[in-house]
Motif scaffolding. Structure first.
Motif, PDB file in Angstrom:
ATOM      1  N   LEU A  14       0.191  -1.476   0.015  1.00 56.45           N
ATOM      2  CA  LEU A  14      -0.105  -0.368   0.041  1.00 56.45           C
ATOM      3  C   LEU A  14       0.890   1.661  -0.279  1.00 56.45           C
ATOM      4  O   LEU A  14       0.286   2.245   0.054  1.00 56.45           O
ATOM      5  N   ARG A  15       2.218   1.261   0.027  1.00 58.19           N
ATOM      6  CA  ARG A  15       3.252   2.673  -0.183  1.00 58.19           C
ATOM      7  C   ARG A  15       2.785   3.366  -1.295  1.00 58.19           C
ATOM      8  O   ARG A  15       2.212   2.598  -1.745  1.00 58.19           O
ATOM      9  N   LEU A  17       0.951   4.926   0.747  1.00 59.79           N
ATOM     10  CA  LEU A  17       0.107   5.230   2.004  1.00 59.79           C
ATOM     11  C   LEU A  17       0.197   4.894   3.001  1.00 59.79           C
ATOM     12  O   LEU A  17      -0.472   5.160   4.178  1.00 59.79           O
ATOM     13  N   THR A  18       1.307   3.945   3.561  1.00 61.18           N
ATOM     14  CA  THR A  18       1.904   3.483   4.587  1.00 61.18           C
ATOM     15  C   THR A  18       2.855   3.707   5.626  1.00 61.18           C
ATOM     16  O   THR A  18       3.437   3.311   5.991  1.00 61.18           O
ATOM     17  N   LYS A  21       2.145   5.387   8.413  1.00 58.09           N
ATOM     18  CA  LYS A  21       0.989   4.630   9.685  1.00 58.09           C
ATOM     19  C   LYS A  21       0.694   3.436   9.154  1.00 58.09           C
ATOM     20  O   LYS A  21       0.956   2.990   7.963  1.00 58.09           O
ATOM     21  N   LYS A  23      -1.093  -0.425   7.956  1.00 53.01           N
ATOM     22  CA  LYS A  23      -2.423  -0.413   7.139  1.00 53.01           C
ATOM     23  C   LYS A  23      -3.557  -0.451   7.751  1.00 53.01           C
ATOM     24  O   LYS A  23      -4.418   0.213   6.849  1.00 53.01           O
ATOM     25  N   VAL A  26      -5.460   3.625   7.376  1.00 52.10           N
ATOM     26  CA  VAL A  26      -5.247   4.214   6.040  1.00 52.10           C
ATOM     27  C   VAL A  26      -6.350   4.354   5.934  1.00 52.10           C
ATOM     28  O   VAL A  26      -7.584   3.761   5.711  1.00 52.10           O
ATOM     29  N   GLU A  27      -6.513   5.602   5.600  1.00 51.34           N
ATOM     30  CA  GLU A  27      -8.007   6.553   5.096  1.00 51.34           C
ATOM     31  C   GLU A  27      -8.436   6.022   4.509  1.00 51.34           C
ATOM     32  O   GLU A  27      -7.761   6.346   3.590  1.00 51.34           O
ATOM     33  N   ASP A 105      -8.176  -4.376   6.963  1.00 52.37           N
ATOM     34  CA  ASP A 105      -7.921  -4.066   5.529  1.00 52.37           C
ATOM     35  C   ASP A 105      -8.756  -4.223   4.425  1.00 52.37           C
ATOM     36  O   ASP A 105      -8.526  -4.101   3.789  1.00 52.37           O
ATOM     37  N   PRO A 224      -2.915   0.748  -3.499  1.00 53.08           N
ATOM     38  CA  PRO A 224      -3.325   1.816  -3.506  1.00 53.08           C
ATOM     39  C   PRO A 224      -4.351   2.190  -4.400  1.00 53.08           C
ATOM     40  O   PRO A 224      -5.715   2.716  -4.165  1.00 53.08           O
ATOM     41  N   ARG A 227      -7.723   1.004  -2.560  1.00 49.32           N
ATOM     42  CA  ARG A 227      -8.748   2.130  -1.715  1.00 49.32           C
ATOM     43  C   ARG A 227      -8.842   3.053  -2.719  1.00 49.32           C
ATOM     44  O   ARG A 227     -10.495   3.357  -2.709  1.00 49.32           O
TER      45      ARG A 227
END
Length: 257
Positions: A14-15, A17-18, A21, A23, A26-27, A105, A224, A227
């Motif tokens: 998910l990088r 985004l992570t 933070k 996983k 992640v918003e 997740d 990503p 999301r």
């Protein structure tokens, strides 16, 4: 009913985004994934949340503390991320009886309540939602192999050559029998203790296992673009003013998306 949430992962896929933070934080549509999981679990009657934390765990603990919407939270620490079966063993001291398990997740809009109801009615040792995915995606998941009668004969984790495209989603109920199975699981070629291997041990030992077809939709937020896909689905739902969460047995009139 106790609910276990697995939220210890790093989310390397998910990088970026992570990058800063865990996983589970992640918003999606302005809210952490973990809050959507909590809300789903409260909808099906969870009265205690047991969260398995690991990578950057302080961010989760500092954010939610001891309660969420009045429901107590207990934290279990997975110091090494060695697979889902290993993560489940971290909650063994905290679980009293049958429990719900949800991956931290996954975003669900579907018939989670059907799994809980089936568990209560059948006293199955494991019950979980399943769905058909495109064949090329099946190797990302725990895949079910069934016989000519539709009975589950084997469950395997991320097989290179999947025997079917019927896969487990991220929502389960278990009796404490799953802990014994997780203790017996051997480390996989990936270096992890796999949950599908534990469920397969239950199947091979003759335990009662129920698989329930998914109604509605689910997105496993692993990349990503996942999301982005969730946010599009949520926007579509809001545009139609329809949110479907079924808490009873499915019927032909059940509203799905």
């Amino acid at each position: 009913m106790q609910a276990v949430i697995l939220a210890a992962g790093k989310g390397t896929r998910l990088r970026p985004l992570t990058d800063d933070k865990p996983k589970a934080l992640v918003e999606v549509d302005g809210r952490p994934l973990l809050e959507d999981v909590f809300d789903n679990l409260l909808e099906v009657g969870a009265d205690e949340l047991i969260v398995v934390v690991g990578h950057l765990k302080e961010q989760i603990i500092d954010r939610y503390g001891d309660t969420y919407e009045g429901v107590p939270i207990t934290y279990a620490h997975q110091r090494e991320q060695l697979g889902l079966a290993h993560a489940i063993l971290q909650v063994e001291p905290h679980v009293d009886d049958d429990f719900v398990l949800m991956l931290g997740d996954n975003v669900f809009r579907g018939n989670l309540g059907d799994v809980v109801n089936r568990q209560r009615e059948d006293r199955a040792d494991a019950a979980f939602l399943v769905e058909e995915v495109p064949w090329e995606e099946a190797s990302r998941y725990g895949v079910l192999d069934t016989n000519e009668y539709g009975e589950i004969v084997e469950v395997m984790e991320k097989p290179e050559d999947p025997p079917s495209n019927l896969v487990m989603t991220g929502f389960y109920t278990f009796t404490p029998a799953i802990f014994h199975a997780c203790h017996l699981v051997q480390q996989s070629d990936r270096g992890e203790y796999e949950l599908p291997d534990a469920i397969d041990l239950l199947i091979q030992s003759g335990r009662t296992i129920d698989a329930i077809r998914m109604e509605g939709w689910r997105v496993d937020v692993g990349y990503p673009e996942d999301r982005d896909r969730v946010e599009e689905k949520l926007r579509d739902e809001l545009g139609r003013d329809v949110v479907s969460v079924t808490l009873t047995e499915p019927s032909s009139e059940a509203e799905t998306d």
